[in-house]
Design an enzyme around this catalytic site. Structure first.
Site, short mmCIF file in Angstrom:
data_model
loop_
_atom_site.label_atom_id
_atom_site.label_comp_id
_atom_site.label_asym_id
_atom_site.label_seq_id
_atom_site.Cartn_x
_atom_site.Cartn_y
_atom_site.Cartn_z
N ARG A 27 4.07 -7.49 5.60
CA ARG A 27 3.62 -6.30 4.69
C ARG A 27 4.76 -6.00 3.71
O ARG A 27 4.77 -4.52 3.29
CB ARG A 27 3.26 -5.20 5.63
CG ARG A 27 2.02 -5.33 6.24
CD ARG A 27 0.60 -5.14 5.37
NE ARG A 27 -0.45 -5.44 6.13
CZ ARG A 27 -1.42 -4.57 6.52
NH1 ARG A 27 -1.01 -3.23 6.43
NH2 ARG A 27 -2.39 -4.81 7.18
N ARG A 31 2.35 -0.21 0.32
CA ARG A 31 2.30 1.18 0.11
C ARG A 31 3.75 1.88 0.17
O ARG A 31 4.00 2.79 -0.58
CB ARG A 31 1.34 1.88 1.04
CG ARG A 31 -0.05 1.80 0.35
CD ARG A 31 -1.09 2.10 1.46
NE ARG A 31 -0.78 1.38 2.87
CZ ARG A 31 -1.63 1.48 3.76
NH1 ARG A 31 -2.84 2.14 3.73
NH2 ARG A 31 -1.49 0.65 5.00
N ARG A 40 -1.71 0.14 -7.68
CA ARG A 40 -2.87 0.39 -6.73
C ARG A 40 -3.53 1.65 -7.22
O ARG A 40 -4.61 1.80 -6.98
CB ARG A 40 -2.26 0.76 -5.21
CG ARG A 40 -3.26 0.97 -4.24
CD ARG A 40 -4.31 -0.36 -3.78
NE ARG A 40 -4.87 0.25 -2.60
CZ ARG A 40 -5.74 1.33 -2.63
NH1 ARG A 40 -6.24 1.70 -3.77
NH2 ARG A 40 -6.23 1.65 -1.54
N ASP A 76 -5.51 -10.33 1.82
CA ASP A 76 -5.91 -9.72 3.01
C ASP A 76 -6.55 -10.87 3.94
O ASP A 76 -7.39 -11.90 3.43
CB ASP A 76 -6.63 -8.48 2.97
CG ASP A 76 -6.62 -7.53 4.16
OD1 ASP A 76 -5.67 -6.92 4.56
OD2 ASP A 76 -7.69 -8.01 5.18
N TYR A 151 -12.77 -7.95 14.07
CA TYR A 151 -13.18 -7.10 12.86
C TYR A 151 -14.78 -7.36 12.59
O TYR A 151 -15.44 -6.33 12.27
CB TYR A 151 -12.45 -7.57 11.68
CG TYR A 151 -10.82 -7.06 11.91
CD1 TYR A 151 -10.77 -5.57 11.46
CD2 TYR A 151 -10.03 -7.47 11.99
CE1 TYR A 151 -9.71 -4.80 11.60
CE2 TYR A 151 -8.67 -7.12 12.25
CZ TYR A 151 -8.51 -5.53 12.16
OH TYR A 151 -7.30 -5.02 12.19
O1 CP3 Z 1 2.88 -8.20 1.96
C1 CP3 Z 1 2.06 -8.68 2.67
O2 CP3 Z 1 2.40 -9.07 3.76
C2 CP3 Z 1 0.88 -9.52 2.09
C3 CP3 Z 1 -0.22 -8.69 2.34
C4 CP3 Z 1 -1.01 -8.61 3.21
C5 CP3 Z 1 -1.80 -7.51 3.50
N1 CP3 Z 1 -2.65 -7.61 4.76
C6 CP3 Z 1 -1.91 -6.46 2.45
C7 CP3 Z 1 -2.63 -5.28 2.87
C8 CP3 Z 1 -1.32 -9.43 4.56
C9 CP3 Z 1 -0.44 -10.49 5.03
C10 CP3 Z 1 -2.21 -8.51 5.41
C11 CP3 Z 1 -2.73 -9.08 6.94
C12 CP3 Z 1 -3.47 -8.07 7.55
N2 CP3 Z 1 -4.64 -7.54 7.08
C13 CP3 Z 1 -3.48 -8.03 8.81
C14 CP3 Z 1 -2.63 -9.21 9.73
C15 CP3 Z 1 -1.27 -8.23 9.98
C16 CP3 Z 1 -1.25 -6.95 10.78
O3 CP3 Z 1 -0.76 -5.99 10.24
O4 CP3 Z 1 -1.59 -7.18 11.97
C17 CP3 Z 1 -4.66 -7.50 9.19
C18 CP3 Z 1 -5.05 -7.01 10.72
C19 CP3 Z 1 -5.20 -6.82 8.23
C20 CP3 Z 1 -6.52 -5.84 8.12
C21 CP3 Z 1 -6.03 -4.73 7.18
N3 CP3 Z 1 -5.77 -4.69 6.00
C22 CP3 Z 1 -6.02 -3.58 7.70
C23 CP3 Z 1 -6.39 -3.07 9.45
C24 CP3 Z 1 -5.77 -2.59 6.83
C25 CP3 Z 1 -5.91 -1.24 6.73
C26 CP3 Z 1 -4.68 -0.66 7.63
C27 CP3 Z 1 -3.66 -0.31 6.68
O5 CP3 Z 1 -2.58 -0.63 6.81
O6 CP3 Z 1 -4.06 0.19 5.62
C28 CP3 Z 1 -5.56 -3.50 5.47
C29 CP3 Z 1 -5.33 -3.20 4.37
C30 CP3 Z 1 -3.79 -3.49 3.70
N4 CP3 Z 1 -3.69 -4.77 3.72
C31 CP3 Z 1 -3.18 -3.10 2.74
C32 CP3 Z 1 -2.40 -3.81 2.40
C33 CP3 Z 1 -0.90 -3.61 1.30
C34 CP3 Z 1 -3.29 -1.47 2.47
C35 CP3 Z 1 -4.22 -1.16 1.57
C36 CP3 Z 1 -4.04 -0.12 0.59
O7 CP3 Z 1 -3.16 -0.21 -0.66
O8 CP3 Z 1 -4.63 0.79 0.60
#
Ligand code: CP3
Length: 343
Positions: A27, A31, A40, A76, A151
């Site tokens: 990640r 944010r 964003r 994502d 999911y």
């Molecule tokens: O920099 C990176 O790692 C690349 C981008 C990336 C994101 N999500 C961006 C993201 C990657 C590799 C993911 C993987 C992801 N997404 C996973 C597996 C990794 C883990 O954390 O276990 C999972 C379970 C998801 C599903 C997901 N996406 C959730 C549950 C959420 C909401 C929770 C949260 O942190 O907000 C997201 C949103 C998300 N994915 C954000 C980002 C940058 C935040 C979105 C925003 O800008 O509001």
């Protein structure tokens, strides 16, 4: 490969000698970076994911600002699930929502196995554009079938996974059929990322840790094994990360992955002794980034010491960086890994 390309990360994946221990952070685009917040601020998360120019911009941010040794595609894990035909939106507080959860044969039959270039062309375009810019390797990724299934079945995030486990234990044929369809989609999706130019592939199994080892072996592992076996001819290193997966490590070592991601709940030396000739990635607690500088550096030194017998080691956090982490603290950690591991 051009002279200024830094392939330290790829060498570590393959267990080759490196000048120092490479680091990236799960990640790392997100944010906690004000630069990400700025991009964003003008778009929703899904709009961002579907805009290759903006995805390139936010993918490059941590590479330029923090000097990590690998980039990870900004996207994502749920993007290909939407492409399968499951409507998806992201709620500002509650995260991802699938308003039409997959809990019946009828719902499953409506899902398609999408052509990744046609339905998720924006991901492939992002990869092609990134390869023109990057001087470090680009990691592509997907979710693992079990994590993706949770999911789809729950309709979003969950804590207890009632619907998922109910389907596993009372309708195993339906559960396996869903896993099979997700796996078909994932194989095509990762193969397309490889063709577009991804240089390593990570499979995120964020929720594998909620399964008993026997259920992981029956309901989740065979699909990860199948996906990885189908990716062998890409020649790319494959990283499998099972979050909360210390109790599943011996099983995870049978996935065929070149690299196993570790969360912070296991001592890295203990993990290394279980995985054989296979590189490891991890595993500092993401919240340890909050330690004062000298304590953080000491913790990193200890972790590097613990990993010195590893077949290969890629430094990372044990899970994603938390959104309120000060970027300066991430920078301290990255500099410390580079400095303390220099050989
Ligand atoms: O920099 C990176 O790692 C690349 C981008 C990336 C994101 N999500 C961006 C993201 C990657 C590799 C993911 C993987 C992801 N997404 C996973 C597996 C990794 C883990 O954390 O276990 C999972 C379970 C998801 C599903 C997901 N996406 C959730 C549950 C959420 C909401 C929770 C949260 O942190 O907000 C997201 C949103 C998300 N994915 C954000 C980002 C940058 C935040 C979105 C925003 O800008 O509001």
């Amino acid at each position: 490969m051009n002279a200024s390309f830094n392939d330290t990360f790829l060498k570590a994946c393959r267990g080759e000698k490196t000048d120092y221990t490479p680091i990236w952070m799960m990640r790392q685009a997100g944010r906690y970076l004000p630069e990400y917040q700025k991009v964003r601020g003008n778009v929703t998360f899904l709009e961002l994911c579907k805009n290759p120019e903006l995805c390139v911009e936010v993918t490059l941010q941590p590479v330029d600002i923090l000097r990590v040794d690998a980039a990870i595609l900004f996207s994502d894990i749920l993007i290909p699930m939407e492409a399968m035909g499951a409507p998806l939106y992201f709620h500002e507080g509650r995260g991802p929502i699938f308003p039409e959860p997959i809990r019946t044969t009828e719902a499953l039959n409506k899902l398609i196995v999408p052509d990744p270039d046609e339905h998720t062309g924006f991901v492939m375009e992002t990869i092609r554009l990134l390869r023109q810019e990057l001087k470090v390797p680009l990691i592509g990724f997907s979710g693992a079938p079990f994590t993706l299934a949770t999911y789809l079945i729950e309709g979003g995030s969950s804590k207890v996974f009632w619907e998922t486990k109910k389907m596993m234990f009372t309708q195993p044929a339906l559960f396996h059929a869903l896993m099979d369809k997700i796996s078909q989609c994932t194989i095509l999706y990762l193969q397309a990322q490889a063709r577009a130019g991804a240089q390593a592939l990570q499979i995120f199994d964020s929720w594998a840790g909620v399964l008993a080892p026997c259920d992981f072996a029956e309901f989740a592992l065979p699909y990860v094994q199948r996906i990885i076996s189908k990716l062998q001819d890409t020649g790319l290193p494959i990283i499998y990360f099972a979050n909360n997966g210390a109790t599943l490590l011996k099983l995870s070592a049978t996935t065929g992955a070149d690299v196993l991601g570790l969360d912070w709940r296991i001592n890295i030396g203990d993990a290394i002794r279980q995985v054989g000739d296979r590189a490891v990635q991890g595993n500092i607690d993401p919240f340890a980034l909050l330690l004062p500088k000298d304590k953080l550096r000491q913790r990193i030194a200890d972790l590097l010491e613990g990993a010195k017998e590893a077949y290969g080691h890629i430094f990372n956090l044990g899970h994603g960086i938390h959104q309120f982490t000060p970027p300066e603290q991430a920078k301290i950690a990255i500099d410390a890994v580079h400095e303390l591991s220099a050989r």
